[in-house]
Design a protein around this motif. Structure first.
Motif, PDB file in Angstrom:
ATOM      1  N   GLY A  93      -4.893   1.369   4.029  1.00 35.43           N
ATOM      2  CA  GLY A  93      -4.527  -0.029   4.163  1.00 35.43           C
ATOM      3  C   GLY A  93      -4.903  -0.589   5.522  1.00 35.43           C
ATOM      4  O   GLY A  93      -5.913  -0.223   6.115  1.00 35.43           O
ATOM      5  N   ASP A  94      -4.067  -1.498   6.041  1.00 35.68           N
ATOM      6  CA  ASP A  94      -4.373  -2.146   7.315  1.00 35.68           C
ATOM      7  C   ASP A  94      -4.398  -1.173   8.478  1.00 35.68           C
ATOM      8  O   ASP A  94      -4.950  -1.492   9.536  1.00 35.68           O
ATOM      9  CB  ASP A  94      -3.360  -3.246   7.602  1.00 35.68           C
ATOM     10  CG  ASP A  94      -3.583  -4.479   6.747  1.00 35.68           C
ATOM     11  OD1 ASP A  94      -4.566  -4.500   5.980  1.00 35.68           O
ATOM     12  OD2 ASP A  94      -2.783  -5.425   6.837  1.00 35.68           O
TER      13      ASP A  94
ATOM     14  N   VAL B 142       0.836  -1.205   0.000  1.00 34.51           N
ATOM     15  CA  VAL B 142       0.000   0.000   0.000  1.00 34.51           C
ATOM     16  C   VAL B 142       0.869   1.253   0.000  1.00 34.51           C
ATOM     17  O   VAL B 142       0.663   2.176  -0.804  1.00 34.51           O
ATOM     18  CB  VAL B 142      -0.959  -0.019   1.209  1.00 34.51           C
ATOM     19  CG1 VAL B 142      -1.731   1.298   1.319  1.00 34.51           C
ATOM     20  CG2 VAL B 142      -1.936  -1.181   1.093  1.00 34.51           C
ATOM     21  N   GLY B 143       1.851   1.317   0.886  1.00 36.88           N
ATOM     22  CA  GLY B 143       2.727   2.489   0.931  1.00 36.88           C
ATOM     23  C   GLY B 143       3.520   2.660  -0.351  1.00 36.88           C
ATOM     24  O   GLY B 143       3.684   3.781  -0.849  1.00 36.88           O
ATOM     25  N   LEU B 144       4.026   1.560  -0.916  1.00 39.51           N
ATOM     26  CA  LEU B 144       4.805   1.648  -2.157  1.00 39.51           C
ATOM     27  C   LEU B 144       3.925   2.062  -3.330  1.00 39.51           C
ATOM     28  O   LEU B 144       4.368   2.797  -4.219  1.00 39.51           O
ATOM     29  CB  LEU B 144       5.487   0.314  -2.439  1.00 39.51           C
ATOM     30  CG  LEU B 144       6.645  -0.049  -1.500  1.00 39.51           C
ATOM     31  CD1 LEU B 144       7.095  -1.489  -1.722  1.00 39.51           C
ATOM     32  CD2 LEU B 144       7.817   0.914  -1.681  1.00 39.51           C
ATOM     33  N   THR B 145       2.667   1.595  -3.355  1.00 43.77           N
ATOM     34  CA  THR B 145       1.753   2.039  -4.416  1.00 43.77           C
ATOM     35  C   THR B 145       1.479   3.527  -4.287  1.00 43.77           C
ATOM     36  O   THR B 145       1.457   4.259  -5.294  1.00 43.77           O
ATOM     37  CB  THR B 145       0.430   1.250  -4.352  1.00 43.77           C
ATOM     38  OG1 THR B 145       0.704  -0.141  -4.532  1.00 43.77           O
ATOM     39  CG2 THR B 145      -0.523   1.713  -5.445  1.00 43.77           C
ATOM     40  N   LEU B 146       1.294   4.017  -3.063  1.00 46.45           N
ATOM     41  CA  LEU B 146       1.087   5.453  -2.866  1.00 46.45           C
ATOM     42  C   LEU B 146       2.299   6.241  -3.351  1.00 46.45           C
ATOM     43  O   LEU B 146       2.155   7.280  -4.009  1.00 46.45           O
ATOM     44  CB  LEU B 146       0.813   5.753  -1.395  1.00 46.45           C
ATOM     45  CG  LEU B 146       0.631   7.231  -1.027  1.00 46.45           C
ATOM     46  CD1 LEU B 146      -0.487   7.886  -1.846  1.00 46.45           C
ATOM     47  CD2 LEU B 146       0.359   7.385   0.466  1.00 46.45           C
TER      48      LEU B 146
ATOM     49  N   VAL C 279       0.810  10.138   6.116  1.00 40.35           N
ATOM     50  CA  VAL C 279      -0.077   9.036   5.733  1.00 40.35           C
ATOM     51  C   VAL C 279       0.439   7.756   6.372  1.00 40.35           C
ATOM     52  O   VAL C 279       1.566   7.324   6.108  1.00 40.35           O
ATOM     53  CB  VAL C 279      -0.148   8.863   4.205  1.00 40.35           C
ATOM     54  CG1 VAL C 279      -1.176   7.789   3.856  1.00 40.35           C
ATOM     55  CG2 VAL C 279      -0.510  10.169   3.520  1.00 40.35           C
ATOM     56  N   GLY C 280      -0.394   7.151   7.218  1.00 40.49           N
ATOM     57  CA  GLY C 280      -0.039   5.902   7.872  1.00 40.49           C
ATOM     58  C   GLY C 280      -0.427   4.708   7.029  1.00 40.49           C
ATOM     59  O   GLY C 280      -1.612   4.418   6.861  1.00 40.49           O
ATOM     60  N   CYS C 281       0.579   4.025   6.491  1.00 39.64           N
ATOM     61  CA  CYS C 281       0.375   2.770   5.746  1.00 39.64           C
ATOM     62  C   CYS C 281       1.137   1.662   6.470  1.00 39.64           C
ATOM     63  O   CYS C 281       1.667   0.741   5.844  1.00 39.64           O
ATOM     64  CB  CYS C 281       0.894   2.907   4.316  1.00 39.64           C
ATOM     65  SG  CYS C 281       0.141   4.229   3.344  1.00 39.64           S
ATOM     66  N   ASP C 282       1.203   1.777   7.795  1.00 36.53           N
ATOM     67  CA  ASP C 282       2.077   0.923   8.595  1.00 36.53           C
ATOM     68  C   ASP C 282       1.335  -0.168   9.350  1.00 36.53           C
ATOM     69  O   ASP C 282       1.840  -0.705  10.332  1.00 36.53           O
ATOM     70  CB  ASP C 282       2.905   1.768   9.564  1.00 36.53           C
ATOM     71  CG  ASP C 282       2.070   2.712  10.417  1.00 36.53           C
ATOM     72  OD1 ASP C 282       0.908   2.960  10.083  1.00 36.53           O
ATOM     73  OD2 ASP C 282       2.603   3.216  11.424  1.00 36.53           O
ATOM     74  N   GLY C 283       0.135  -0.510   8.905  1.00 41.87           N
ATOM     75  CA  GLY C 283      -0.546  -1.668   9.459  1.00 41.87           C
ATOM     76  C   GLY C 283      -1.350  -1.389  10.708  1.00 41.87           C
ATOM     77  O   GLY C 283      -1.294  -0.305  11.299  1.00 41.87           O
TER      78      GLY C 283
END
Length: 535
Positions: free
Chosen positions: A302-303, A17-21, A171-175
């Motif tokens: 994401g998560d 998710v973070g890499l896609t962003l 942006v939190g994409c850290d689960g």
């Protein structure tokens, strides 16, 4: 490791998710910094199913071919059910997949590409524009938000040195267990502990064993337990072993190598199977949703925003859809083309999608091996927010239709796919969608170009794409108009994420294009009677 003092967007989390962003923000020309605490990409397959909608997003980023190259062949996207891997009475069912670029609902059907194979593909592309935008072995220690931005304290895990970075948006994409959501004080609602599993990543010579039944997943029916996930359908595998932490045998040691090998042998139905265990991971099935996706200058995706049972394969894909929705809005806000109110539409559009995906996946979990896997489920997401000017003649519909996908040109829906013959790289109407707003028309109408030029002059770039004009031709003339229920002189305004923002029957429809764009970008609520939109 050098860190910038400031950045428009700080992304925490370097999973899919973070890499896609990161890739999407680079597509929109937005500088950013991504930090990931791990030293490298995932070694465990984890998520594997990449849906059609996610593949469409990767297609826009120029990543579709690379992702397909890293995944299982389409001929192996089947789902096996049997007591073990050598059960003579096995049942194998498939998922209806069109060939890439086919005549179905999408030019980019889904596939199986495990997370350990997907992340390196996304990482390589994310680092191409600027390698120092993506930093592994760097973690977020703390942050404070003051209404104008976020002050983040980062640690370089290689040397322990701390750095302070000022970001406009975090942006939190850290689960689900990450730092960002907890630090923002955002709660999660929903049940936990729906199941407990031990994932065993192992090598074994099973290629010949499954040669006549090759599948993506192997669900075991009683007396079998759990199931196998194919990494390459040859030597590399994952065994998912379900267990009850409250009623485990007292002598069962889930870290003992010989015990793990025997679990795999028993599940495979091959007592003398040569097994090499590579690593294990214990995980819990939860079904939770964040109370909000935005807290001031902090956003979740994401998560970190939703924890979805893996039964159905929609967890990672829902997160990828989150950042597809969010990225263009962050780009519009950071460049000053939109007010921060546009970001409120992120939660309004994505929260209902996650709610329904969680409910469907939870139902699948209860059904166990009997659930349906739908590659096109996420194509049905339709948005209702201030970032869409609705059609007053069309009733509100649920964000998802679990039964089937029906193409629509109504505002809020994903723009339909139809096949095109045109210049290299354009074979679908979805290929017409650029990094700015796109106005798709079926007629050469100078007035539409004039309206687009007026919007572009006001610093809201709009590209007009005329079907059946010049080298561009529909394979079945008039198909896009029919799917969109669009008048011959009409047009649809498509957002950078591929969803229709506005539809008009003619250039004289009110409001004019510039007014519609301004309403979308400022988050203004417009009474449906004032939209002037018609079929």
């Amino acid at each position: 490791m050098h860190f910038p003092k400031t950045t428009p967007v700080l992304i925490v989390g370097g999973g899919p998710v973070g890499l896609t962003l990161s890739n999407l923000l680079s597509r929109y020309g937005v500088d950013h910094l991504l930090v990931e605490a791990r030293p490298g990409t995932s070694r465990h397959p984890k998520a594997r199913g990449v849906s059609a909608r996610s593949m469409e997003i990767f297609r826009r980023c120029g990543l579709e071919d690379a992702v397909r190259g890293a995944g299982l062949p389409a001929s192996q996207v089947f789902f096996y059910r049997g007591r073990d891997l050598v059960d003579p009475d096995f049942v194998r069912s498939g998922v209806a997949h069109d060939a890439p670029g086919g005549d179905g609902n999408t030019p980019s059907p889904g596939l199986i590409c495990s997370q350990d194979a997907l992340e390196p593909v996304l990482l390589r592309r994310a680092r191409e524009p600027a390698a120092d935008r993506v930093r592994f072995s760097a973690r977020l220690l703390s942050f404070t938000e003051d209404g104008e931005g976020v002050r983040a304290v980062l640690e370089d895990r290689a040397d322990g040195e701390q750095h302070t970075v000022r970001a406009e948006w975090l942006v939190g994409c850290d689960g689900a267990a990450g730092t960002v959501r907890a630090g923002a004080g955002v709660g999660m609602d929903g049940p936990t502990g729906l199941g407990h599993f031990l994932s065993v990543r192992f090598e074994a010579p099973l290629g010949e064993v499954v040669a006549d039944r090759a599948s993506a997943s192997y669900f075991l029916t009683p007396p079998g337990q759990g199931g196998f996930m194919a990494v390459d359908n040859n030597r590399h595998w994952i065994y998912q072993y379900p267990f009850d932490p409250d009623h485990r045998r007292g002598d069962e040691d889930l870290t003992d190598q010989e015990h793990l090998k025997n679990l795999v042998r028993a599940a495979a139905g091959i007592p003398d199977l040569e097994v090499s265990v590579r690593d294990t991971m214990v995980w819990r099935m939860d079904a939770q949703l964040a109370s909000t996706y935005r807290s001031g200058r902090i956003l979740l995706a994401g998560d970190a925003a939703h924890v979805i049972p893996p039964t159905g394969g929609h967890g990672m894909n829902t997160g990828i859809g989150d950042v597809d929705n969010l990225a263009w809005k962050l780009a519009a806000v950071t460049t000053g083309r939109a007010t921060a109110a546009l970001l409120d539409s992120y939660e309004a559009e994505r929260h209902p999608v996650a709610r329904q995906v969680i409910d469907l996946s939870t139902e699948n979990a209860r059904a166990r091996a009997g659930y349906r896997i739908d590659d096109e489920l996420l194509l049905t997401a339709a948005y209702c927010s201030t970032a869409v000017i609705p059609n007053p003649e069309t009733p509100t519909r649920p964000p998802l239709d679990a039964s089937s996908y029906h193409p629509s040109g109504d505002p809020g829906h994903r723009a339909p796919h139809t096949r095109l013959n045109g210049p290299s790289g354009i074979s679908s109407t979805l290929d017409l969608i650029g990094p700015d707003f796109t106005l798709i028309t079926a007629a050469v109408t100078p007035a539409w170009q004039q309206q687009a030029d007026t919007a572009t002059a006001a610093d809201i770039p709009v590209t007009v794409r005329r079907l059946n004009s010049g080298r561009l031709r529909e394979e079945h003339p008039g198909s896009f108009n029919r799917l969109c229920a669009m008048a011959a002189t009409g047009a649809v305004l498509v957002r950078p994420d591929g969803h229709i923002a506005w539809r008009a029957s003619s250039p004289s429809a009110c409001p004019e294009l510039l007014q519609a764009l301004q309403r979308i970008l400022t988050g203004a609520r417009v009474p449906s009677s004032a939209t002037g939109i018609s079929h």
